[in-house]
Design an enzyme around this catalytic site. Structure first.
Site, PDB file in Angstrom:
ATOM      1  N   GLY A 105       7.769 -47.390  48.724  1.00  0.00           N
ATOM      2  CA  GLY A 105       7.939 -47.940  47.284  1.00  0.00           C
ATOM      3  C   GLY A 105       8.682 -49.287  47.452  1.00  0.00           C
ATOM      4  O   GLY A 105       9.391 -49.704  46.527  1.00  0.00           O
ATOM      5  N   SER A 106       8.387 -49.890  48.664  1.00  0.00           N
ATOM      6  CA  SER A 106       9.219 -51.034  48.967  1.00  0.00           C
ATOM      7  C   SER A 106       8.992 -52.059  47.929  1.00  0.00           C
ATOM      8  O   SER A 106      10.082 -53.167  47.760  1.00  0.00           O
ATOM      9  CB  SER A 106       9.012 -51.676  50.192  1.00  0.00           C
ATOM     10  OG  SER A 106       8.974 -50.630  51.208  1.00  0.00           O
ATOM     11  N   TYR A 146      -2.997 -37.513  49.731  1.00  0.00           N
ATOM     12  CA  TYR A 146      -3.334 -38.779  48.863  1.00  0.00           C
ATOM     13  C   TYR A 146      -4.981 -38.860  49.087  1.00  0.00           C
ATOM     14  O   TYR A 146      -5.722 -38.783  49.909  1.00  0.00           O
ATOM     15  CB  TYR A 146      -2.713 -40.119  49.869  1.00  0.00           C
ATOM     16  CG  TYR A 146      -1.601 -40.409  50.289  1.00  0.00           C
ATOM     17  CD1 TYR A 146      -0.455 -39.682  49.399  1.00  0.00           C
ATOM     18  CD2 TYR A 146      -1.181 -41.320  50.945  1.00  0.00           C
ATOM     19  CE1 TYR A 146       0.715 -39.970  49.659  1.00  0.00           C
ATOM     20  CE2 TYR A 146       0.181 -41.510  51.402  1.00  0.00           C
ATOM     21  CZ  TYR A 146       1.372 -40.909  50.655  1.00  0.00           C
ATOM     22  OH  TYR A 146       2.421 -40.880  51.015  1.00  0.00           O
TER      23      TYR A 146
HETATM   24  N1  NAP Z   1       6.846 -40.095  51.411  1.00  0.00           N
HETATM   25  C1  NAP Z   1       6.593 -40.336  50.252  1.00  0.00           C
HETATM   26  O1  NAP Z   1       6.595 -39.337  49.515  1.00  0.00           O
HETATM   27  C2  NAP Z   1       5.938 -41.232  49.764  1.00  0.00           C
HETATM   28  C3  NAP Z   1       5.658 -41.645  48.239  1.00  0.00           C
HETATM   29  C4  NAP Z   1       5.228 -42.745  47.795  1.00  0.00           C
HETATM   30  C5  NAP Z   1       4.744 -43.533  48.871  1.00  0.00           C
HETATM   31  N2  NAP Z   1       4.776 -43.484  50.201  1.00  0.00           N
HETATM   32  C6  NAP Z   1       4.343 -44.194  51.365  1.00  0.00           C
HETATM   33  O2  NAP Z   1       4.842 -45.623  51.108  1.00  0.00           O
HETATM   34  C7  NAP Z   1       3.675 -46.426  50.860  1.00  0.00           C
HETATM   35  C8  NAP Z   1       4.240 -47.875  49.966  1.00  0.00           C
HETATM   36  O3  NAP Z   1       4.513 -47.211  48.789  1.00  0.00           O
HETATM   37  P1  NAP Z   1       3.634 -47.438  47.403  1.00  0.00           P
HETATM   38  O4  NAP Z   1       2.387 -47.743  47.850  1.00  0.00           O
HETATM   39  O5  NAP Z   1       3.763 -46.165  46.624  1.00  0.00           O
HETATM   40  O6  NAP Z   1       4.265 -48.593  46.730  1.00  0.00           O
HETATM   41  P2  NAP Z   1       4.662 -50.208  46.696  1.00  0.00           P
HETATM   42  O7  NAP Z   1       4.499 -50.465  48.268  1.00  0.00           O
HETATM   43  O8  NAP Z   1       6.193 -50.412  46.236  1.00  0.00           O
HETATM   44  O9  NAP Z   1       3.623 -50.942  45.869  1.00  0.00           O
HETATM   45  C9  NAP Z   1       2.445 -50.917  46.319  1.00  0.00           C
HETATM   46  C10 NAP Z   1       1.198 -51.405  45.380  1.00  0.00           C
HETATM   47  O10 NAP Z   1       1.903 -52.751  44.572  1.00  0.00           O
HETATM   48  C11 NAP Z   1       0.746 -53.761  44.589  1.00  0.00           C
HETATM   49  N3  NAP Z   1       0.923 -54.736  45.467  1.00  0.00           N
HETATM   50  C12 NAP Z   1       0.960 -54.554  46.958  1.00  0.00           C
HETATM   51  N4  NAP Z   1       1.025 -55.907  47.460  1.00  0.00           N
HETATM   52  C13 NAP Z   1       0.690 -56.809  46.373  1.00  0.00           C
HETATM   53  C14 NAP Z   1       0.892 -58.140  46.319  1.00  0.00           C
HETATM   54  N5  NAP Z   1       0.763 -58.758  47.595  1.00  0.00           N
HETATM   55  N6  NAP Z   1       0.365 -58.953  45.132  1.00  0.00           N
HETATM   56  C15 NAP Z   1       0.563 -58.145  43.980  1.00  0.00           C
HETATM   57  N7  NAP Z   1       0.432 -56.936  44.052  1.00  0.00           N
HETATM   58  C16 NAP Z   1       0.698 -56.019  45.118  1.00  0.00           C
HETATM   59  C17 NAP Z   1      -0.573 -52.696  44.891  1.00  0.00           C
HETATM   60  O11 NAP Z   1      -0.934 -52.043  43.401  1.00  0.00           O
HETATM   61  P3  NAP Z   1      -1.473 -52.905  42.286  1.00  0.00           P
HETATM   62  O12 NAP Z   1      -2.577 -54.152  42.920  1.00  0.00           O
HETATM   63  O13 NAP Z   1      -2.376 -51.936  41.573  1.00  0.00           O
HETATM   64  O14 NAP Z   1      -0.447 -53.392  41.373  1.00  0.00           O
HETATM   65  C18 NAP Z   1      -0.199 -51.762  45.731  1.00  0.00           C
HETATM   66  O15 NAP Z   1      -0.734 -50.627  45.490  1.00  0.00           O
HETATM   67  C19 NAP Z   1       2.720 -45.711  50.011  1.00  0.00           C
HETATM   68  O16 NAP Z   1       1.430 -46.451  50.185  1.00  0.00           O
HETATM   69  C20 NAP Z   1       2.793 -44.296  51.241  1.00  0.00           C
HETATM   70  O17 NAP Z   1       2.172 -44.856  52.282  1.00  0.00           O
HETATM   71  C21 NAP Z   1       5.379 -42.403  50.619  1.00  0.00           C
END
Ligand code: NAP
Length: 313
Positions: free
Chosen positions: A201-202, A57
């Site tokens: 990606g929750s 990252y």
């Molecule tokens: N193992 C793997 O291959 C893998 C892959 C992906 C992720 N991950 C891990 O999982 C974590 C979570 O997944 P993710 O970050 O990809 O996706 P996510 O949690 O589904 O979405 C996160 C994004 O949603 C928006 N958001 C979050 N809370 C919010 C709120 N309260 N109100 C409005 N917008 C909000 C933010 O972006 P905006 O404000 O720009 O909209 C944030 O960056 C990652 O950060 C990482 O640590 C692991």
């Protein structure tokens, strides 16, 4: 905050956890470093105890930010990072003994700590035997540099190979109301074998906050629109329809719709914690607050019915 045990590891984690992919600044647009540090501290102050990061990252930048944020409060935090997509190897995927040892030492430096709680294989490396990777992870655990071994993005056969070569504690798959593939095999397997499950990606990359009325446009380094199929029709329209059901439930609790999405994931049997990314303190606090309440059985049933209806064909 609700808490759960991570498999048999003896590690207790909050049901909502902090994801830090966006903080790397290489996929979701650039974010100010001090805002990231404030966001992590705000999430921790709101009851979250688990932070997930990875070297890839932002080429080490996300880990450095996490290191700065946890300084002074490290002992109260469960830190999870990853290996296998190394920054200093000629191979993009490399889970050989030599590279994993190099990676853990680099992560420890960036995170400013001498141990990592959950050390996870990020993606499979088809050119390295799982026995070699599990062997080196087990040795690192014996040295005290890590407390638990996890894997991410693996199929059932690969999980079985890890388990037959050592002690596996957790799995990190993509899982949300918009991506439920693991319900067919990975999730039941983890339940049967008491493996911890940290979902990524929750929030469907923000889609499940209800803020996108039209698909996001790829701009300013934000590449999510190209990556997730639910930002493209016909899945985008189906997600909007699902959100109507989630919004009705959210309104009845006077909570944001993102809470319903986070709680749905974290309350699925077998899930230990929902990793949720954030970019600022407001998001971190709002997401942490989802862990303060839970959906009823009836609400879980209503959501499952909506999923079955909307995604039937
Ligand atoms: N193992 C793997 O291959 C893998 C892959 C992906 C992720 N991950 C891990 O999982 C974590 C979570 O997944 P993710 O970050 O990809 O996706 P996510 O949690 O589904 O979405 C996160 C994004 O949603 C928006 N958001 C979050 N809370 C919010 C709120 N309260 N109100 C409005 N917008 C909000 C933010 O972006 P905006 O404000 O720009 O909209 C944030 O960056 C990652 O950060 C990482 O640590 C692991």
């Amino acid at each position: 905050m609700r808490f759960n045990q991570l498999g048999d590891s003896g590690i207790k984690v909050s049901a909502v956890a902090l994801g830090t992919w966006a903080m790397g600044g290489d996929f979701w647009g650039r974010i100010d470093e001090s805002k990231c540090i404030d966001a992590l501290n705000a999430g921790l102050d709101s009851g979250i105890n688990l932070i997930d990061t990875a070297p890839i990252y932002g080429s080490g930048y996300s880990e450095e930010i996490v290191g700065k944020a946890v300084k002074g409060r490290r002992k109260d935090i469960i830190l999870a990072t990853k290996c296998g997509l190394p920054l200093n190897s000629s191979r993009s995927r490399d889970l050989t003994r030599k590279t994993v040892i190099q990676e853990i030492n680099e992560s420890l430096k960036r995170l400013q700590t001498d141990y990592i709680d959950i050390y996870q294989v990020h993606w499979p490396d088809p050119d390295t035997d799982i026995a070699e990777t599990m062997g080196v992870l087990t040795d690192i655990k014996a040295s005290g540099k890590i407390r638990a071994i996890g894997v991410s993005n693996q199929n059932i056969d690969q999980l079985k190979q890890y388990m037959s070569n050592g002690r596996l504690d957790s799995v990190q798959p993509q899982y949300s109301l918009l991506e439920r593939e693991i319900e067919g095999d990975i999730l039941p397997f983890c339940r049967e074998n008491n493996l911890g499950v940290l979902t990524y990606g929750s929030l469907g990359a923000g889609m499940l906050t209800g803020k996108f009325k039209t698909p996001p446009v790829a701009a300013d380094g934000d590449k999510r629109a190209m990556f997730y199929p639910f930002f493209t029709e016909p899945l985008f329209g189906k997600a909007l329809e699902l959100l109507k059901t989630l919004e009705t439930i959210a309104e009845s609790h006077s909570k944001p719709v993102s809470h319903v999405a986070i709680n749905w994931v974290s309350q699925q049997p077998g899930v230990t914690a929902a990793l949720v990314g954030c970019k600022n303190p407001r998001q971190a606090v709002e997401n942490a607050d989802a862990g303060e309440w839970a959906l009823s059985d009836e609400e879980l049933r209503v959501i499952r019915d909506a999923l079955n209806r909307i995604y039937a064909e």
